[in-house]
Design a protein around this motif. Structure first.
Motif, short mmCIF file in Angstrom:
data_model
loop_
_atom_site.label_atom_id
_atom_site.label_comp_id
_atom_site.label_asym_id
_atom_site.label_seq_id
_atom_site.Cartn_x
_atom_site.Cartn_y
_atom_site.Cartn_z
N GLN A 1 2.03 1.66 -3.54
CA GLN A 1 0.84 2.05 -4.18
C GLN A 1 0.41 3.91 -4.16
O GLN A 1 0.31 4.57 -4.93
CB GLN A 1 -0.71 1.56 -4.06
N ARG A 20 2.92 5.55 -5.97
CA ARG A 20 3.03 5.68 -7.29
C ARG A 20 1.77 6.73 -7.64
O ARG A 20 1.81 7.56 -8.62
CB ARG A 20 2.26 4.33 -7.90
N GLU A 21 0.59 6.64 -6.69
CA GLU A 21 -0.30 7.73 -6.88
C GLU A 21 0.09 9.28 -6.75
O GLU A 21 -0.31 9.95 -7.50
CB GLU A 21 -1.63 7.35 -6.08
N SER A 46 0.80 -1.23 -0.08
CA SER A 46 -0.08 -0.05 0.01
C SER A 46 0.94 1.29 0.19
O SER A 46 0.52 2.20 -0.61
CB SER A 46 -1.15 -0.09 1.27
#
Length: 115
Positions: free
Chosen positions: A77, A80-81, A74
């Motif tokens: 992620q 990356r976002e 997470s």
């Protein structure tokens, strides 16, 4: 080596209230307490606090930082976002700069014709 809340805040460049806020949100683990009830923070608390502050400084919402504590996947992620969002902002800013340059060029051309 152990530090009080105030000492931890000083080392991390933040405030006691920020540390308390991170405790309330579940972002920062509560430390052991001495016989007198004072919290005793260790190096791993400082590392966690600095990580939280760095992520928050990068624009990661505190709610996502809390979720990222659950695991590396997470966290990756979230990064990356955040990177994708920053890339969009960079493109938008570059387009704005190009627009400003075009307006300046037009203004210079108008000034040249007026002279």
């Amino acid at each position: 080596m152990a530090w009080s809340t105030r000492e931890l805040a000083e080392r991390a460049g933040t405030t006691v209230n920020t540390i308390r806020h991170y405790h309330r949100l579940g972002l920062l683990e509560e430390p052991e307490r001495e016989y007198n009830g004072y919290k005793q923070y260790e190096v791993h608390h400082l590392v966690s606090l600095l990580r939280i502050r760095r992520l928050a400084g990068l624009g990661v919402p505190l709610s996502q930082i809390r979720d990222a504590r659950a695991g590396a996947d997470s966290t990756q992620q979230t990064m990356r976002e955040l990177d994708a969002e920053l890339e969009k902002n960079i493109r938008r800013l570059e387009e704005s700069r190009a627009d400003i340059a075009a307006i300046q060029k037009i203004a210079e051309d108008v000034d040249d014709v007026a002279e």
